[in-house]
Motif scaffolding. Structure first.
Motif, PDB file in Angstrom:
ATOM      1  N   ALA A 188       9.647   5.239  -2.997  1.00 56.21           N
ATOM      2  CA  ALA A 188       8.562   4.309  -2.672  1.00 56.21           C
ATOM      3  C   ALA A 188       9.106   3.084  -1.946  1.00 56.21           C
ATOM      4  CB  ALA A 188       7.839   3.888  -3.953  1.00 56.21           C
ATOM      5  N   GLY A 189      10.245   2.582  -2.398  1.00 58.69           N
ATOM      6  CA  GLY A 189      10.850   1.430  -1.743  1.00 58.69           C
ATOM      7  C   GLY A 189      11.303   1.729  -0.330  1.00 58.69           C
ATOM      8  N   LEU A 190      11.913   2.881  -0.123  1.00 59.81           N
ATOM      9  CA  LEU A 190      12.369   3.258   1.214  1.00 59.81           C
ATOM     10  C   LEU A 190      11.204   3.365   2.196  1.00 59.81           C
ATOM     11  CD1 LEU A 190      15.040   5.966   0.329  1.00 59.81           C
ATOM     12  CD2 LEU A 190      15.468   3.742   1.376  1.00 59.81           C
ATOM     13  N   ALA A 191      10.131   3.995   1.763  1.00 61.48           N
ATOM     14  CA  ALA A 191       8.975   4.173   2.647  1.00 61.48           C
ATOM     15  C   ALA A 191       8.325   2.838   2.990  1.00 61.48           C
ATOM     16  CB  ALA A 191       7.960   5.106   1.985  1.00 61.48           C
ATOM     17  N   SER A 192       8.151   1.983   1.995  1.00 64.15           N
ATOM     18  CA  SER A 192       7.481   0.705   2.240  1.00 64.15           C
ATOM     19  C   SER A 192       8.339  -0.223   3.093  1.00 64.15           C
ATOM     20  CB  SER A 192       7.138   0.031   0.911  1.00 64.15           C
ATOM     21  OG  SER A 192       8.311  -0.250   0.172  1.00 64.15           O
ATOM     22  N   GLN A 193       9.648  -0.215   2.868  1.00 65.74           N
ATOM     23  CA  GLN A 193      10.535  -1.078   3.643  1.00 65.74           C
ATOM     24  C   GLN A 193      10.526  -0.691   5.114  1.00 65.74           C
ATOM     25  OE1 GLN A 193      11.919  -3.721   2.634  1.00 65.74           O
ATOM     26  NE2 GLN A 193      13.876  -4.114   3.594  1.00 65.74           N
ATOM     27  N   THR A 194      10.588   0.591   5.400  1.00 65.89           N
ATOM     28  CA  THR A 194      10.615   1.056   6.785  1.00 65.89           C
ATOM     29  C   THR A 194       9.321   0.702   7.512  1.00 65.89           C
ATOM     30  OG1 THR A 194      12.031   2.904   6.130  1.00 65.89           O
ATOM     31  CG2 THR A 194      10.922   3.074   8.258  1.00 65.89           C
ATOM     32  N   SER A 195       8.205   0.830   6.839  1.00 63.94           N
ATOM     33  CA  SER A 195       6.908   0.629   7.489  1.00 63.94           C
ATOM     34  C   SER A 195       6.627  -0.825   7.831  1.00 63.94           C
ATOM     35  CB  SER A 195       5.791   1.159   6.582  1.00 63.94           C
ATOM     36  OG  SER A 195       5.721   0.401   5.383  1.00 63.94           O
ATOM     37  N   SER A 196       7.230  -1.748   7.115  1.00 66.67           N
ATOM     38  CA  SER A 196       6.857  -3.154   7.285  1.00 66.67           C
ATOM     39  C   SER A 196       8.009  -4.052   7.726  1.00 66.67           C
ATOM     40  CB  SER A 196       6.300  -3.694   5.956  1.00 66.67           C
ATOM     41  OG  SER A 196       7.298  -3.649   4.948  1.00 66.67           O
ATOM     42  N   TYR A 197       9.174  -3.493   8.030  1.00 64.29           N
ATOM     43  CA  TYR A 197      10.342  -4.340   8.255  1.00 64.29           C
ATOM     44  C   TYR A 197      10.228  -5.259   9.474  1.00 64.29           C
ATOM     45  CZ  TYR A 197      15.114  -5.869   7.735  1.00 64.29           C
ATOM     46  OH  TYR A 197      16.221  -6.648   7.535  1.00 64.29           O
ATOM     47  N   GLY A 254       0.808  -1.214   0.000  1.00 65.44           N
ATOM     48  CA  GLY A 254       0.000   0.000   0.000  1.00 65.44           C
ATOM     49  C   GLY A 254       0.839   1.259   0.000  1.00 65.44           C
ATOM     50  N   ILE A 255       1.843   1.311   0.876  1.00 66.02           N
ATOM     51  CA  ILE A 255       2.669   2.510   0.977  1.00 66.02           C
ATOM     52  C   ILE A 255       3.569   2.664  -0.244  1.00 66.02           C
ATOM     53  CG2 ILE A 255       4.582   3.531   2.294  1.00 66.02           C
ATOM     54  CD1 ILE A 255       3.219   2.594   4.816  1.00 66.02           C
ATOM     55  N   SER A 256       4.008   1.560  -0.834  1.00 63.06           N
ATOM     56  CA  SER A 256       4.863   1.677  -2.022  1.00 63.06           C
ATOM     57  C   SER A 256       4.106   2.333  -3.176  1.00 63.06           C
ATOM     58  CB  SER A 256       5.384   0.296  -2.439  1.00 63.06           C
ATOM     59  OG  SER A 256       4.337  -0.535  -2.896  1.00 63.06           O
ATOM     60  N   PHE A 257       2.882   1.872  -3.441  1.00 67.19           N
ATOM     61  CA  PHE A 257       2.096   2.477  -4.522  1.00 67.19           C
ATOM     62  C   PHE A 257       1.683   3.907  -4.172  1.00 67.19           C
ATOM     63  CE2 PHE A 257       1.331  -1.962  -5.933  1.00 67.19           C
ATOM     64  CZ  PHE A 257       1.643  -1.805  -7.272  1.00 67.19           C
ATOM     65  N   LEU A 258       1.293   4.116  -2.912  1.00 66.78           N
ATOM     66  CA  LEU A 258       0.900   5.459  -2.487  1.00 66.78           C
ATOM     67  C   LEU A 258       2.055   6.440  -2.652  1.00 66.78           C
ATOM     68  CD1 LEU A 258      -0.884   7.563  -1.038  1.00 66.78           C
ATOM     69  CD2 LEU A 258      -0.079   6.598   1.136  1.00 66.78           C
ATOM     70  N   THR A 259       3.240   6.048  -2.190  1.00 70.73           N
ATOM     71  CA  THR A 259       4.398   6.939  -2.280  1.00 70.73           C
ATOM     72  C   THR A 259       4.784   7.199  -3.726  1.00 70.73           C
ATOM     73  OG1 THR A 259       5.213   6.072  -0.168  1.00 70.73           O
ATOM     74  CG2 THR A 259       6.780   7.278  -1.540  1.00 70.73           C
ATOM     75  N   HIS A 260       4.808   6.144  -4.541  1.00 65.88           N
ATOM     76  CA  HIS A 260       5.193   6.320  -5.946  1.00 65.88           C
ATOM     77  C   HIS A 260       4.241   7.259  -6.670  1.00 65.88           C
ATOM     78  CE1 HIS A 260       5.075   5.192 -10.268  1.00 65.88           C
ATOM     79  NE2 HIS A 260       6.383   5.254 -10.133  1.00 65.88           N
ATOM     80  N   ASP A 261       2.947   7.056  -6.483  1.00 67.87           N
ATOM     81  CA  ASP A 261       1.978   7.905  -7.178  1.00 67.87           C
ATOM     82  C   ASP A 261       2.003   9.339  -6.652  1.00 67.87           C
ATOM     83  OD1 ASP A 261       1.319   5.697  -8.596  1.00 67.87           O
ATOM     84  OD2 ASP A 261      -0.675   5.416  -7.741  1.00 67.87           O
ATOM     85  N   VAL A 282      17.279  -6.171  12.206  1.00 68.15           N
ATOM     86  CA  VAL A 282      18.505  -6.756  11.697  1.00 68.15           C
ATOM     87  C   VAL A 282      18.405  -6.902  10.176  1.00 68.15           C
ATOM     88  CG1 VAL A 282      17.679  -9.128  12.037  1.00 68.15           C
ATOM     89  CG2 VAL A 282      20.126  -8.673  11.939  1.00 68.15           C
ATOM     90  N   GLY A 283      19.452  -6.512   9.491  1.00 66.96           N
ATOM     91  CA  GLY A 283      19.449  -6.582   8.028  1.00 66.96           C
ATOM     92  C   GLY A 283      18.794  -5.394   7.355  1.00 66.96           C
ATOM     93  N   LEU A 284      18.357  -4.390   8.152  1.00 66.28           N
ATOM     94  CA  LEU A 284      17.671  -3.244   7.549  1.00 66.28           C
ATOM     95  C   LEU A 284      18.600  -2.452   6.635  1.00 66.28           C
ATOM     96  CD1 LEU A 284      15.131  -1.519   7.335  1.00 66.28           C
ATOM     97  CD2 LEU A 284      15.890  -0.242   9.344  1.00 66.28           C
ATOM     98  N   THR A 285      19.888  -2.406   6.997  1.00 69.71           N
ATOM     99  CA  THR A 285      20.850  -1.705   6.140  1.00 69.71           C
ATOM    100  C   THR A 285      20.847  -2.299   4.740  1.00 69.71           C
ATOM    101  OG1 THR A 285      22.263  -1.208   8.033  1.00 69.71           O
ATOM    102  CG2 THR A 285      23.271  -1.090   5.850  1.00 69.71           C
ATOM    103  N   ILE A 286      20.907  -3.630   4.683  1.00 70.56           N
ATOM    104  CA  ILE A 286      20.854  -4.291   3.377  1.00 70.56           C
ATOM    105  C   ILE A 286      19.501  -4.057   2.731  1.00 70.56           C
ATOM    106  CG2 ILE A 286      21.079  -6.500   2.176  1.00 70.56           C
ATOM    107  CD1 ILE A 286      22.714  -7.497   4.492  1.00 70.56           C
ATOM    108  N   GLY A 287      18.460  -4.026   3.567  1.00 73.58           N
ATOM    109  CA  GLY A 287      17.130  -3.778   3.025  1.00 73.58           C
ATOM    110  C   GLY A 287      17.059  -2.445   2.309  1.00 73.58           C
ATOM    111  N   TYR A 288      17.627  -1.413   2.937  1.00 69.13           N
ATOM    112  CA  TYR A 288      17.629  -0.101   2.297  1.00 69.13           C
ATOM    113  C   TYR A 288      18.461  -0.105   1.019  1.00 69.13           C
ATOM    114  CZ  TYR A 288      15.349   2.263   6.217  1.00 69.13           C
ATOM    115  OH  TYR A 288      14.438   2.682   7.155  1.00 69.13           O
ATOM    116  N   ILE A 289      19.637  -0.733   1.091  1.00 71.29           N
ATOM    117  CA  ILE A 289      20.490  -0.789  -0.101  1.00 71.29           C
ATOM    118  C   ILE A 289      19.797  -1.562  -1.215  1.00 71.29           C
ATOM    119  CG2 ILE A 289      22.687  -1.642  -1.001  1.00 71.29           C
ATOM    120  CD1 ILE A 289      23.875  -1.206   1.757  1.00 71.29           C
ATOM    121  N   LYS A 290      18.993  -2.536  -0.825  1.00 72.77           N
ATOM    122  CA  LYS A 290      18.317  -3.380  -1.814  1.00 72.77           C
ATOM    123  C   LYS A 290      17.116  -2.683  -2.445  1.00 72.77           C
ATOM    124  CE  LYS A 290      15.103  -7.215  -1.901  1.00 72.77           C
ATOM    125  NZ  LYS A 290      14.365  -8.182  -1.082  1.00 72.77           N
TER     126      LYS A 290
END
Length: 399
Positions: A319-328, A262-269, A369-377
């Motif tokens: 969009a990826g940064l916002a969605s990753q943070t919200s659901s990690y 939801g947040i990925s599409f919302l942020t992108h649009d 844990v692994g959030l750094t890689i998550g952001y880079i990814k």
């Protein structure tokens, strides 16, 4: 003889002359051709507007989404492998977590023991899963959005969020078993038994859930004993092996997908709308001078013109940064549940129980844990996904 010749000459001389029209000038000929409405079938098809709720639009948006997902996952496959090892607390890689240099050390370790192919372990299953997953997600988003947002007057952040969330849940329901197999393959290392796709499927299918151990403290509380007794009854009724094993971690996946998609599409649009503002449009929109935009096609996309490459990539990255943070945190719980049959005693842990276990082992940091890689990814992954999706949509004339 002479009379024959004279007769023929007389016939020729007296034959009626048919009136001849004056020859058409070259200019008049060209103007008459230019006046004819010659429009080829191909040109008509290229300017034909495809209705959003038609089968043709659904198929084309599905193809665009599937290709976008495959391109994005291929770009970040090595990072995805390392992230899964970190999230699932693989004993051989636990020492690398918690630092920026840990990512480089983990990649070097995998390359040393398994070679370059080790960085793409499980990627075949990823592609097998991601094409239908991304195709269904983007297809569902377009269709759900068309229902919830039939016109610009209905365009609200909440409706965008709901559209994206429902699209993500829809795609997960169809493709979750493939996601589980991908995680299992990525979780294995060269020091453990290396399994192929069929081996992983057989292993998951035949795993048996161990009964929930009853603590001594629980016997002292009649309330807790009653609850555990009910749980024991459910465990006896529910199958402990078979197809249900392919849905380990399904509940937290659905729970995490609601904000994630939801947040990925919302942020992108939302970011895309900001970049399309008239004051920014001269710098952010893709111009027709690129040579690949027909003005007639641009007319079809006038409600949502394409962004140029840098700003489309930036919108996807945000969009990826916002969605990753919200659901990690939910994603970490999900990974631990997914590999539950590969480590420990095989006991199926619930969401709360898995969360409690992570808290006792690592504290608050364990959920990140692994959030750094998550952001880079997610930066390159979402950037590539949305970029490819928008461009393929334009090529398929559904932009």
């Amino acid at each position: 003889m002479s009379s024959g010749h004279s007769d023929h000459a007389d016939d020729t001389a007296t034959a009626p002359q048919l009136p001849q029209s004056a020859p058409m000038s070259e200019t008049a000929h060209q103007s008459s051709i230019g006046a004819m409405p010659l429009v080829s079938t191909k040109e008509k098809d290229s300017t034909r507007k495809i209705e959003k709720q038609s089968l043709e639009y659904a198929l084309r948006s599905g193809i665009a989404g599937g290709l976008a997902g495959c391109a994005a996952k291929t770009v970040v496959a090595p990072l995805d492998r390392v992230k899964i090892l970190f999230q699932a607390s693989n004993p051989q890689f636990a020492k690398y977590t918690g630092s920026w240099s840990g990512l480089a050390h983990a990649i070097r370790d995998i390359n040393r023991h398994e070679g370059a192919r080790g960085l793409y372990k499980g990627h075949s299953v990823t592609l097998l899963r991601i094409f239908p997953y991304a195709a269904i997600k983007f297809l569902a988003y377009e269709q759900i959005r068309a229902v919830l947002i039939p016109s610009s007057e209905h365009e609200t952040p909440l409706r965008r969020l709901i559209s994206g969330s429902l699209a993500g849940v829809t795609s997960v329901c169809f493709t979750y078993p493939l996601e589980l197999m991908r995680v299992r393959m990525a979780f294995e290392t060269s020091h453990s038994h290396r399994s192929g796709l069929l081996d992983i499927m057989r292993q998951i299918y035949h795993e048996r859930a161990a009964p929930t151990p009853r603590s001594a403290a629980a016997t002292e509380s009649s309330t807790v004993a009653a609850v555990e007794g009910a749980a024991s009854t459910v465990n006896k009724i529910a199958p402990r092996t078979g197809l249900i094993n392919f849905y380990r971690g399904f509940a937290p996946t659905i729970l995490g997908m609601l904000p994630y998609a939801g947040i990925s599409f919302l942020t992108h649009d939302t970011v895309g709308d900001f970049f399309r503002h008239p004051s920014l449009a001269p710098y952010t929109l893709k111009r027709a001078v690129d040579g690949d935009i027909d003005p007639r096609k641009a007319e079809l996309n006038k409600n949502r013109p394409l962004l140029n490459a840098p700003f489309e990539l930036l919108a996807g990255a945000l969009a990826g940064l916002a969605s990753q943070t919200s659901s990690y945190p939910i994603e970490v719980i999900r990974r631990r549940m997914q590999v539950g049959g590969a480590v420990g005693d095989g006991h199926r842990l619930g969401i709360a129980e898995t969360g409690r276990k992570i808290w006792l082992e690592c504290g608050f940091r364990g959920f990140w844990v692994g959030l750094t890689i998550g952001y880079i990814k997610v930066v390159p992954m979402y950037a590539v996904a949305f970029f490819v999706y928008e461009r393929v949509k334009g090529s398929l004339r559904i932009g």
